[in-house]
Design a protein around this motif. Structure first.
Motif, PDB file in Angstrom:
ATOM      1  N   VAL A  65      -2.462   1.718  21.298  1.00  0.00           N
ATOM      2  CA  VAL A  65      -2.497   2.722  20.217  1.00  0.00           C
ATOM      3  C   VAL A  65      -1.064   3.108  19.824  1.00  0.00           C
ATOM      4  CG1 VAL A  65      -3.138   5.104  19.668  1.00  0.00           C
ATOM      5  CG2 VAL A  65      -4.790   3.594  20.777  1.00  0.00           C
ATOM      6  N   ALA A  66      -0.199   3.265  20.811  1.00  0.00           N
ATOM      7  CA  ALA A  66       1.201   3.611  20.517  1.00  0.00           C
ATOM      8  C   ALA A  66       1.869   2.510  19.701  1.00  0.00           C
ATOM      9  CB  ALA A  66       1.961   3.850  21.815  1.00  0.00           C
ATOM     10  N   LEU A  67       1.606   1.258  20.038  1.00  0.00           N
ATOM     11  CA  LEU A  67       2.179   0.147  19.261  1.00  0.00           C
ATOM     12  C   LEU A  67       1.666   0.134  17.828  1.00  0.00           C
ATOM     13  CD1 LEU A  67       2.193  -2.781  21.845  1.00  0.00           C
ATOM     14  CD2 LEU A  67       4.161  -1.577  20.867  1.00  0.00           C
ATOM     15  N   VAL A  68       0.393   0.426  17.640  1.00  0.00           N
ATOM     16  CA  VAL A  68      -0.168   0.472  16.287  1.00  0.00           C
ATOM     17  C   VAL A  68       0.477   1.592  15.482  1.00  0.00           C
ATOM     18  CG1 VAL A  68      -2.269   0.994  14.983  1.00  0.00           C
ATOM     19  CG2 VAL A  68      -2.355  -0.621  16.883  1.00  0.00           C
ATOM     20  N   ILE A  69       0.669   2.744  16.104  1.00  0.00           N
ATOM     21  CA  ILE A  69       1.295   3.877  15.405  1.00  0.00           C
ATOM     22  C   ILE A  69       2.734   3.537  15.018  1.00  0.00           C
ATOM     23  CG2 ILE A  69       2.133   6.246  15.716  1.00  0.00           C
ATOM     24  CD1 ILE A  69      -0.432   6.774  17.365  1.00  0.00           C
ATOM     25  N   VAL A  70       3.487   2.961  15.937  1.00  0.00           N
ATOM     26  CA  VAL A  70       4.877   2.584  15.645  1.00  0.00           C
ATOM     27  C   VAL A  70       4.921   1.516  14.556  1.00  0.00           C
ATOM     28  CG1 VAL A  70       6.930   1.463  16.605  1.00  0.00           C
ATOM     29  CG2 VAL A  70       5.782   3.273  17.879  1.00  0.00           C
ATOM     30  N   ALA A  71       4.035   0.527  14.637  1.00  0.00           N
ATOM     31  CA  ALA A  71       3.991  -0.520  13.616  1.00  0.00           C
ATOM     32  C   ALA A  71       3.679   0.067  12.247  1.00  0.00           C
ATOM     33  CB  ALA A  71       2.965  -1.582  13.993  1.00  0.00           C
ATOM     34  N   PHE A  72       2.799   1.049  12.216  1.00  0.00           N
ATOM     35  CA  PHE A  72       2.472   1.713  10.950  1.00  0.00           C
ATOM     36  C   PHE A  72       3.721   2.316  10.313  1.00  0.00           C
ATOM     37  CE2 PHE A  72       1.476   5.763   8.848  1.00  0.00           C
ATOM     38  CZ  PHE A  72       0.710   5.303   7.795  1.00  0.00           C
ATOM     39  N   PHE A  73       4.489   3.062  11.095  1.00  0.00           N
ATOM     40  CA  PHE A  73       5.677   3.715  10.541  1.00  0.00           C
ATOM     41  C   PHE A  73       6.773   2.709  10.187  1.00  0.00           C
ATOM     42  CE2 PHE A  73       3.890   7.550  12.592  1.00  0.00           C
ATOM     43  CZ  PHE A  73       3.921   8.385  11.493  1.00  0.00           C
ATOM     44  N   VAL A  74       6.837   1.592  10.889  1.00  0.00           N
ATOM     45  CA  VAL A  74       7.878   0.586  10.615  1.00  0.00           C
ATOM     46  C   VAL A  74       7.527  -0.232   9.379  1.00  0.00           C
ATOM     47  CG1 VAL A  74       8.946  -1.521  11.491  1.00  0.00           C
ATOM     48  CG2 VAL A  74       8.706   0.462  12.972  1.00  0.00           C
ATOM     49  N   PHE A  75       6.283  -0.699   9.278  1.00  0.00           N
ATOM     50  CA  PHE A  75       5.922  -1.642   8.219  1.00  0.00           C
ATOM     51  C   PHE A  75       5.428  -1.000   6.929  1.00  0.00           C
ATOM     52  CE2 PHE A  75       5.405  -4.330  12.074  1.00  0.00           C
ATOM     53  CZ  PHE A  75       6.434  -5.204  11.764  1.00  0.00           C
ATOM     54  N   ARG A  76       5.020   0.257   6.962  1.00  0.00           N
ATOM     55  CA  ARG A  76       4.485   0.893   5.759  1.00  0.00           C
ATOM     56  C   ARG A  76       5.467   0.898   4.583  1.00  0.00           C
ATOM     57  NH1 ARG A  76       2.640   7.039   5.255  1.00  0.00           N
ATOM     58  NH2 ARG A  76       4.753   7.209   5.995  1.00  0.00           N
ATOM     59  N   PRO A  77       6.750   1.226   4.757  1.00  0.00           N
ATOM     60  CA  PRO A  77       7.656   1.200   3.603  1.00  0.00           C
ATOM     61  C   PRO A  77       7.759  -0.185   2.962  1.00  0.00           C
ATOM     62  CG  PRO A  77       8.685   2.339   5.435  1.00  0.00           C
ATOM     63  CD  PRO A  77       7.422   1.739   5.950  1.00  0.00           C
ATOM     64  N   TYR A  78       7.733  -1.222   3.775  1.00  0.00           N
ATOM     65  CA  TYR A  78       7.808  -2.579   3.230  1.00  0.00           C
ATOM     66  C   TYR A  78       6.518  -2.946   2.499  1.00  0.00           C
ATOM     67  CZ  TYR A  78      11.858  -2.725   6.228  1.00  0.00           C
ATOM     68  OH  TYR A  78      13.053  -2.445   6.813  1.00  0.00           O
ATOM     69  N   TRP A  79       5.383  -2.473   2.999  1.00  0.00           N
ATOM     70  CA  TRP A  79       4.105  -2.716   2.336  1.00  0.00           C
ATOM     71  C   TRP A  79       4.065  -1.995   0.980  1.00  0.00           C
ATOM     72  CZ3 TRP A  79       0.366  -5.859   1.836  1.00  0.00           C
ATOM     73  CH2 TRP A  79      -0.825  -5.483   1.240  1.00  0.00           C
ATOM     74  N   ILE A  80       4.576  -0.774   0.933  1.00  0.00           N
ATOM     75  CA  ILE A  80       4.632  -0.037  -0.334  1.00  0.00           C
ATOM     76  C   ILE A  80       5.549  -0.758  -1.314  1.00  0.00           C
ATOM     77  CG2 ILE A  80       5.388   2.117  -1.418  1.00  0.00           C
ATOM     78  CD1 ILE A  80       4.396   3.580   1.096  1.00  0.00           C
ATOM     79  N   ASP A  81       6.702  -1.250  -0.854  1.00  0.00           N
ATOM     80  CA  ASP A  81       7.608  -2.005  -1.730  1.00  0.00           C
ATOM     81  C   ASP A  81       6.913  -3.228  -2.310  1.00  0.00           C
ATOM     82  OD1 ASP A  81       9.718  -0.260  -1.334  1.00  0.00           O
ATOM     83  OD2 ASP A  81      10.632  -1.465   0.264  1.00  0.00           O
ATOM     84  N   TYR A  82       6.177  -3.943  -1.480  1.00  0.00           N
ATOM     85  CA  TYR A  82       5.448  -5.130  -1.942  1.00  0.00           C
ATOM     86  C   TYR A  82       4.413  -4.751  -3.008  1.00  0.00           C
ATOM     87  CZ  TYR A  82       2.061  -8.908  -1.965  1.00  0.00           C
ATOM     88  OH  TYR A  82       1.188  -9.882  -2.363  1.00  0.00           O
ATOM     89  N   GLN A  83       3.676  -3.680  -2.766  1.00  0.00           N
ATOM     90  CA  GLN A  83       2.666  -3.250  -3.730  1.00  0.00           C
ATOM     91  C   GLN A  83       3.305  -2.809  -5.044  1.00  0.00           C
ATOM     92  OE1 GLN A  83       0.634  -0.324  -1.299  1.00  0.00           O
ATOM     93  NE2 GLN A  83      -1.148  -1.670  -1.189  1.00  0.00           N
ATOM     94  N   ILE A  84       4.445  -2.151  -4.973  1.00  0.00           N
ATOM     95  CA  ILE A  84       5.133  -1.712  -6.187  1.00  0.00           C
ATOM     96  C   ILE A  84       5.558  -2.915  -7.018  1.00  0.00           C
ATOM     97  CG2 ILE A  84       7.267  -0.638  -7.040  1.00  0.00           C
ATOM     98  CD1 ILE A  84       6.938   1.440  -4.792  1.00  0.00           C
ATOM     99  N   ILE A  85       6.072  -3.950  -6.381  1.00  0.00           N
ATOM    100  CA  ILE A  85       6.476  -5.164  -7.106  1.00  0.00           C
ATOM    101  C   ILE A  85       5.271  -5.793  -7.788  1.00  0.00           C
ATOM    102  CG2 ILE A  85       7.337  -7.513  -6.813  1.00  0.00           C
ATOM    103  CD1 ILE A  85       9.175  -6.338  -4.596  1.00  0.00           C
ATOM    104  N   GLU A  86       4.141  -5.867  -7.086  1.00  0.00           N
ATOM    105  CA  GLU A  86       2.923  -6.430  -7.675  1.00  0.00           C
ATOM    106  C   GLU A  86       2.455  -5.593  -8.859  1.00  0.00           C
ATOM    107  OE1 GLU A  86       1.185  -9.284  -6.804  1.00  0.00           O
ATOM    108  OE2 GLU A  86       2.994  -9.666  -5.638  1.00  0.00           O
ATOM    109  N   LYS A  87       2.500  -4.279  -8.719  1.00  0.00           N
ATOM    110  CA  LYS A  87       2.044  -3.397  -9.794  1.00  0.00           C
ATOM    111  C   LYS A  87       3.004  -3.426 -10.982  1.00  0.00           C
ATOM    112  CE  LYS A  87      -0.574  -0.582  -6.642  1.00  0.00           C
ATOM    113  NZ  LYS A  87      -1.848  -0.079  -7.059  1.00  0.00           N
TER     114      LYS A  87
END
Length: 142
Positions: free
Chosen positions: A41-63
């Motif tokens: 669970v701790a790894l999932v939480i850390v991964a969320f905070f690390v990868f979320r900004p990059y996922w948002i950047d990817y979605q913004i480029i697509e949009k």
């Protein structure tokens, strides 16, 4: 640190601690399983905070690509500039509101929202006071 980030981290730590207690109560005899589940669970939480900004950047480029296609169909003779809100600095704003400034309308900005399905909607517009064409009662001059 932005207040929204602080609240997210507090919520995550609280969730982690609650799950730690639950796993320790459920897996009393096999504590290693509880520790492993809590670590996962701790790894999932850390991964969320690390990868979320990059996922948002990817979605913004697509949009942005979808919005570009929409604007080319809707305003074929216009030229514009599309920008996005810096979601890392301005966390309180929707990062998926894309700001369009048309060359033919200096000072005016239009924000568009593009859904995952590709539906485009204008959500707001603004004008800076330098280019505002209002008379005293707030109505546009004709």
């Amino acid at each position: 640190m932005h207040p929204i980030t602080f609240i997210e981290i507090l919520f995550s730590v609280g969730l982690f601690l609650i799950l730690l207690v639950i796993f320790m109560l459920v897996f009393r005899k096999r504590k290693i399983v509880g520790y492993m589940l809590t670590g996962a669970v701790a790894l999932v939480i850390v991964a969320f905070f690390v990868f979320r900004p990059y996922w948002i950047d990817y979605q913004i480029i697509e949009k942005m690509t979808m919005l570009e296609d929409y604007l080319e169909d809707r305003y074929p003779k216009e030229k514009w500039d599309i920008t996005a809100i810096d979601h890392r600095t301005y966390r309180q704003y929707n990062p998926y509101h894309l700001i369009v400034a048309f060359e033919s309308e200096p000072g005016w900005q239009y924000a568009y929202y593009v859904s995952s399905e590709g539906n485009v909607k204008q959500v707001w517009h603004s004008v800076d006071s330098e280019h505002e064409n209002l008379n005293g009662d707030g109505k546009f001059l004709e």
